[in-house]
Design an enzyme around this catalytic site. Structure first.
Site, mmCIF file in Angstrom:
data_model
loop_
_atom_site.group_PDB
_atom_site.id
_atom_site.type_symbol
_atom_site.label_atom_id
_atom_site.label_comp_id
_atom_site.label_asym_id
_atom_site.label_seq_id
_atom_site.Cartn_x
_atom_site.Cartn_y
_atom_site.Cartn_z
ATOM 1 N N TYR A 117 -32.109 -21.168 32.566
ATOM 2 C CA TYR A 117 -32.157 -22.047 33.741
ATOM 3 C C TYR A 117 -31.366 -23.338 33.522
ATOM 4 C CZ TYR A 117 -35.342 -19.135 36.375
ATOM 5 O OH TYR A 117 -35.871 -18.108 37.099
ATOM 6 N N TYR A 123 -42.570 -15.826 43.353
ATOM 7 C CA TYR A 123 -41.821 -15.679 42.099
ATOM 8 C C TYR A 123 -42.675 -14.851 41.148
ATOM 9 C CZ TYR A 123 -39.410 -16.570 37.760
ATOM 10 O OH TYR A 123 -38.732 -16.403 36.571
ATOM 11 N N ASP A 174 -50.803 -11.402 40.543
ATOM 12 C CA ASP A 174 -49.988 -11.934 39.456
ATOM 13 C C ASP A 174 -50.573 -13.295 39.082
ATOM 14 O OD1 ASP A 174 -48.171 -13.166 37.836
ATOM 15 O OD2 ASP A 174 -46.419 -12.782 39.103
ATOM 16 N N LYS A 186 -48.480 -16.213 29.847
ATOM 17 C CA LYS A 186 -48.415 -17.666 29.673
ATOM 18 C C LYS A 186 -49.544 -18.246 28.806
ATOM 19 C CE LYS A 186 -45.348 -18.955 33.401
ATOM 20 N NZ LYS A 186 -44.174 -19.487 32.734
#
Ligand SMILES: Cc1ncc(COP(=O)(O)O)c(C=O)c1O
Length: 443
Positions: free
Chosen positions: A26, A154, A256, A285
């Site tokens: 990114y 996303y 998600d 995560k």
């Protein structure tokens, strides 16, 4: 031990290797400022070789919850490394993965009974999408060739995850390589503020399912918070409605929770705010507290049973080299123990209250369009430079000033958010808001 420095500077010599050899994620490598070297980290702080201390206000890309360099997580990693780091997970197993699977089944909604391990959020989503496709195929339903996701969603950067994503700047250039997905609208009040009065938008889920429900393999959502899409927060009632609609048509619902999982929203999993049981949940995560890459896709018994057969072609032929990595699983287990011992959920709720009070004071600042939050997430939507969205530079300018004052916040375009490890103290959190107030007054 202090790293060797480049002569005449206080920067470590290895930084020249970064400049020569590394392609950062990114990052526009032509124009981005040089990356900040981090030498070590402790609690909520990152330390740079030139002696700066920076508060990690984004939990190192949303993964850290108990702080950096935690002695208990370090110990779990070291102990496990002295026994078993990694072994093939097809045909073999080990205690850390088996115990972790049982703990995840225990903590997630009660219908989820089977744990499939992978490496990161994107692979957790890929596994979920493939499970849903094959669930139908294994039952002889071959016409389910469509997924439904929400606008501004996303789910990761691999191709399947991109297909269900809805962020133009990330996904649209690849669109002709992606499988078919219908995007459903968000409740108007949860859209980015600039879109709330729009005249057209994607259809509601009801309409899509009415028209094409027979073709739908699964509906995938980020429950309550669409993170990379701009920290858009939507009500629990909307999730309940999605569950009703999918249940009526026996369509699997994939939650998600890669971002929302492990307490971020004030419940262990965001689905629990709505009392909703998804058919599949994706976790990653914070699963290892920010230590190691690991993900888990949990499926209901009904989904799992559809793969059991003497016909080997019905097997779930999916896996990754490091599936069920023993080091990561051991750290994840310790991370969960710490979660209970630290009363992390209670701490998130305290932080929510502090954040609400402080956000309230920020909302009148001239640079601010709106503030919002949930759990240990505080969001400030700034007046955009242009039309807003991910490429807007307003947030970057503010974040740069904050960084100079020792606070790391990484914006999503004109959306700035504060998402610290849960172990941040009240004093530290107040300091972030004090500095933010100062900077926004100046902006
Ligand atoms: C909701 C959600 N799903 C999936 C992902 C992808 O995770 P990863 O970056 O670990 O592949 C992310 C990452 O931000 C996410 O927020």
């Amino acid at each position: 031990m202090k790293a060797e420095s480049t002569p005449g500077t206080d920067q470590p010599a290895w930084l020249s290797d970064d400049r020569r050899c590394v392609w950062h994620p990114y990052t526009q490598m032509l124009t981005a400022p040089a990356p900040v070297p981090v030498e070590r980290a402790e609690g909520v702080y990152l330390y740079t070789p030139d002696g700066r201390r920076v508060l990690d206000g984004i939990s190192s890309w949303w993964v850290n919850i108990h702080g950096h360099n935690h002695p208990r997580l370090n110990r779990a990693l070291k102990d496990q490394s002295e026994r078993l780091a990694q072994v093939i997970f097809a045909g073999f197993t080990h205690e850390p993965a088996s115990r972790l699977a049982a703990e995840l089944v225990e903590r997630t909604p009660s219908n989820l009974t089977r744990v499939f391990f992978s490496d990161d959020g994107s692979t957790a989503v890929e596994a979920a999408l493939k499970m849903a496709c094959q669930y139908w195929q294994n039952q002889g339903e071959t016409g389910r060739d469509l997924f439904v996701a929400l606008e501004h969603s996303y789910h990761g950067d691999t191709f399947g995850a991109m297909a269900v994503g809805g962020i133009g700047v990330f996904h649209s250039r690849f669109s002709r390589f992606l499988f078919q997905v219908r995007h459903a609208s968000l409740p108007p009040g949860s859209l980015p503020s600039g879109e709330r009065t729009r005249l057209t938008g994607p259809p509601p889920l009801e309409e899509i399912l009415e028209r094409e429900g027979e073709r739908v393999a699964a509906v995938i959502v980020e429950p309550l918070v669409q993170a990379a899409g701009g920290m858009l927060i939507w009500p629990a009632g909307f999730l309940r409605r999605i569950r009703e609609l999918t249940r009526e048509r026996r369509i699997p619902l994939i939650a998600d929770e890669v971002f929302t999982g492990f307490g971020r929203t004030g419940c262990m999993f965001a689905c629990q705010h709505a009392g909703v049981e998804p058919d599949i949940i994706c976790l990653s995560k914070a699963l290892t507290g920010g230590y190691l890459p690991l993900a888990a896709t949990l499926a209901s018994e009904e989904i799992y049973q559809a793969f059991l057969s003497h016909d080997h072609s019905r097997t779930f032929f999916h896996g990754h080299s490091y599936t069920g990595n023993a080091l990561a699983c051991a750290v994840a287990r310790e991370n969960l123990s710490l979660f209970d011992e630290n009363g992390s959920l209670g701490r998130v709720r305290e932080l929510q209250q502090l954040f609400e009070e402080r956000l309230d004071r920020l909302k009148e600042a001239p640079a601010v369009v709106e503030v919002r939050g949930i759990g240990a997430l505080a969001v400030v939507e700034l007046k955009p430079e242009g039309k807003g969205g991910y490429l807007d530079q307003r947030g970057t300018a503010v974040a740069r000033t904050l960084f100079e004052r020792g606070i790391l916040l990484r914006p999503l375009g004109n959306v700035l958010y504060f998402l610290p490890p849960y172990v941040i103290t009240d004093e530290e959190a107040h300091r972030v808001f004090d500095v933010l107030e100062e900077v926004l007054q100046e902006a």
